[in-house]
Structures are given as structure tokens and as C-alpha cells.
Design a protein around this motif. Sequence first.
Motif, PDB file in Angstrom:
ATOM      1  N   PRO A  45      14.347  30.600  -9.445  1.00 39.60           N
ATOM      2  CA  PRO A  45      12.992  30.088  -9.234  1.00 39.60           C
ATOM      3  C   PRO A  45      12.278  29.779 -10.554  1.00 39.60           C
ATOM      4  O   PRO A  45      12.739  30.204 -11.622  1.00 39.60           O
ATOM      5  CB  PRO A  45      12.282  31.225  -8.500  1.00 39.60           C
ATOM      6  N   ASN A  46      11.172  29.087 -10.454  1.00 39.86           N
ATOM      7  CA  ASN A  46      10.379  28.744 -11.644  1.00 39.86           C
ATOM      8  C   ASN A  46      10.029  30.003 -12.424  1.00 39.86           C
ATOM      9  O   ASN A  46       9.669  31.030 -11.840  1.00 39.86           O
ATOM     10  CB  ASN A  46       9.055  28.064 -11.241  1.00 39.86           C
ATOM     11  N   GLY A  47      10.148  29.881 -13.737  1.00 42.61           N
ATOM     12  CA  GLY A  47       9.661  30.950 -14.608  1.00 42.61           C
ATOM     13  C   GLY A  47      10.580  32.147 -14.749  1.00 42.61           C
ATOM     14  O   GLY A  47      10.200  33.157 -15.339  1.00 42.61           O
ATOM     15  N   GLY A  49      13.449  32.194 -16.429  1.00 42.78           N
ATOM     16  CA  GLY A  49      14.047  32.261 -17.768  1.00 42.78           C
ATOM     17  C   GLY A  49      15.248  31.354 -17.982  1.00 42.78           C
ATOM     18  O   GLY A  49      15.985  31.520 -18.955  1.00 42.78           O
TER      19      GLY A  49
HETATM   20  N1  LIG Z   1       6.755  29.737 -25.717  1.00 45.25           N
HETATM   21  C1  LIG Z   1       6.471  30.614 -24.756  1.00 45.25           C
HETATM   22  N2  LIG Z   1       5.370  31.384 -24.842  1.00 45.25           N
HETATM   23  C2  LIG Z   1       5.070  32.290 -23.882  1.00 45.25           C
HETATM   24  N3  LIG Z   1       5.816  32.474 -22.783  1.00 45.25           N
HETATM   25  C3  LIG Z   1       6.905  31.730 -22.638  1.00 45.25           C
HETATM   26  C4  LIG Z   1       7.293  30.749 -23.605  1.00 45.25           C
HETATM   27  N4  LIG Z   1       8.451  30.161 -23.187  1.00 45.25           N
HETATM   28  C5  LIG Z   1       8.745  30.740 -22.007  1.00 45.25           C
HETATM   29  N5  LIG Z   1       7.832  31.678 -21.683  1.00 45.25           N
HETATM   30  C6  LIG Z   1       7.847  32.516 -20.474  1.00 45.25           C
HETATM   31  O1  LIG Z   1       9.178  32.934 -20.224  1.00 45.25           O
HETATM   32  C7  LIG Z   1       9.439  32.938 -18.830  1.00 45.25           C
HETATM   33  C8  LIG Z   1      10.661  32.093 -18.547  1.00 45.25           C
HETATM   34  O2  LIG Z   1      10.360  30.726 -18.808  1.00 45.25           O
HETATM   35  P1  LIG Z   1      11.415  29.574 -18.597  1.00 45.25           P
HETATM   36  O3  LIG Z   1      10.761  28.300 -19.043  1.00 45.25           O
HETATM   37  O4  LIG Z   1      12.696  29.934 -19.218  1.00 45.25           O
HETATM   38  O5  LIG Z   1      11.599  29.587 -17.013  1.00 45.25           O
HETATM   39  P2  LIG Z   1      12.481  28.630 -16.115  1.00 45.25           P
HETATM   40  O6  LIG Z   1      13.336  29.513 -15.283  1.00 45.25           O
HETATM   41  O7  LIG Z   1      13.175  27.618 -16.953  1.00 45.25           O
HETATM   42  O8  LIG Z   1      11.379  27.970 -15.219  1.00 45.25           O
HETATM   43  P3  LIG Z   1      11.207  26.494 -14.633  1.00 45.25           P
HETATM   44  O9  LIG Z   1      12.140  26.407 -13.458  1.00 45.25           O
HETATM   45  O10 LIG Z   1       9.775  26.469 -14.221  1.00 45.25           O
HETATM   46  O11 LIG Z   1      11.538  25.516 -15.715  1.00 45.25           O
HETATM   47  C9  LIG Z   1       8.171  32.455 -18.143  1.00 45.25           C
HETATM   48  O12 LIG Z   1       7.456  33.581 -17.721  1.00 45.25           O
HETATM   49  C10 LIG Z   1       7.428  31.740 -19.238  1.00 45.25           C
HETATM   50  O13 LIG Z   1       6.050  31.808 -19.028  1.00 45.25           O
END
Ligand SMILES: Nc1ncnc2c1ncn2[C@@H]1O[C@H](COP(=O)(O)OP(=O)(O)OP(=O)(O)O)[C@@H](O)[C@H]1O
Length: 224
Positions: A45-47, A49
Motif C-alpha cells: 500500500p501507499n507509504g 516504503g
Molecule cells: N524524504 C522524506 N522525508 C520524510 N519522510 C519520508 C521521506 N521519504 C519517504 N518518507 C516516508 O517514508 C515512508 C515510505 O515512503 P515511500 O515513498 O517509500 O512509500 P511507497 O511505498 O513508495 O508509497 P507510494 O505507493 O505512495 O509511492 C512514508 O511514510 C513516507 O512518508
Amino acid sequence: MSQSVDKPKIRVDIVHLAVSIKRKKILDDISLSFVSPNIYGIVGPNGTGKSVFLKALLGFIRLASGSVKINDVQIDPRRDFPVSVGAIIEHPGFINDMNGHDNLLALGQIRSDLTDADVHAVMVKVGLPDDKKPVSDYSLGMIQRLGIAQAIMEDQQLIVLDEPTNALDREGIAFLTKLLKELRDQGKLVLIASHDLLWLQTLADQTFELTHGQLHKIEDVMQA
Ligand SMILES: Nc1ncnc2c1ncn2[C@@H]1O[C@H](COP(=O)(O)OP(=O)(O)OP(=O)(O)O)[C@@H](O)[C@H]1O
């Protein structure tokens, strides 16, 4: 797993990888290996990592602990990668005033001696018109296709794609699926993060779900 080449030429070895951002643990003690020729999918899911994981593999993010080796060489952002890497992480960045062809040529000439003919061939391959239209007039799907072109145009051996189906229409997704399978069959290692498990299951040799900072194998029910 794909069986088309006996010996892996590209491998990524991840050992006890942990990443924290602003004191929040995002990745927690991940150990696994990716080997060519295969397509690996990472879903979640979103967020959760996924992007952080791909960035950590490429040395774009500082690790809290653990290591990443590509072909036995520890990733170090100050050094060249031990194998050629094509990546789309976040939004592909291009110079808006230039057309797609000239953007690719400029990028291609940083590391290799890509010719106009090479660029033309890759534009055709990803289904983009090789014309004078500046990137500022491209649709989001066209920009995504240009990003895919950049990730493959130098015959990169390790291809890392974050949400590559973003903005692609049905025909674009079908083209991408075929292209990624071809790349795998040529012996490359392809890593894809996507929120779309159904799509990943149409092409990935192995899919992992990222939850609570860890990667869990999803057994491919379609092959069971
Ligand atoms: N530069 C940053 N500063 C603060 N928090 C960050 C940063 N980069 C990522 N995060 C946090 O790390 C977590 C993982 O983010 P990530 O972008 O890897 O998620 P994702 O699984 O790729 O999500 P999505 O499907 O929305 O792209 C999230 O809680 C995000 O807010």
C-alpha cells in the motif's frame, strides 16, 4: 523462476538492511538476494516504503544498518555502479524546452556514445513519435514512456522501476509488460515496485509484499 540463462550475471545481495527516516523505521532488517535473469515485483500500500527500498538499493538513501552489494561490490554513492543501471524513481526529470529525442541524446552522451540512430530506435521501441514536440507538450503517459526509454536505452543490465505503469493507458501497460519480459529473457535483472499486484503477477517471476518494514514472498497463485 526464469530458466533461460544458467548462471546469474547480475545479483543484488541485501543483508540486514534497515532504513529510518526522521527517526521512523521504514525498512527493518531485510535480507534477500535478487539474481538475473528475473523480474521481481514489490507490492504494498501507499507509504509502506517501496520507493525508499528501491532508493536504498541504489545508494540514494543512507542506511541505518546493513549492506547492499551489486555483483559483490558494496554500493557507494561516490562511485560508479558495478553494473549499468536504468532507473525510474519518482518522476522522470527532463528538460522541458527540448524534444524527447534530444533529451535522451543528452543523457545518453553522459555515460556512453549513444547516437541519433540509437535514440530513434528506442523512441520507436517505446511507442513515441520521434518529432520536434518539446517535452513540455508531452502528456504524462508520454513522459512515462520517455522515462522507460531512458532506463533501457544503454542496454542497462539492472533495471529498477518505481510505479512504471503510472499514467500509462491499457495499450501502454501491455507494451510495458511485453518489453520487461523481453529484457528479462535477454538476461537482465528487473526490479519493479507497484501498488498493482494483479499486474505484477502477470509478469514477475517472484513478488514480495512490503509490510511493517519487511518483505514477504507472495506465492504466485497463478502458477500453483
Ligand atoms: N524524504 C522524506 N522525508 C520524510 N519522510 C519520508 C521521506 N521519504 C519517504 N518518507 C516516508 O517514508 C515512508 C515510505 O515512503 P515511500 O515513498 O517509500 O512509500 P511507497 O511505498 O513508495 O508509497 P507510494 O505507493 O505512495 O509511492 C512514508 O511514510 C513516507 O512518508
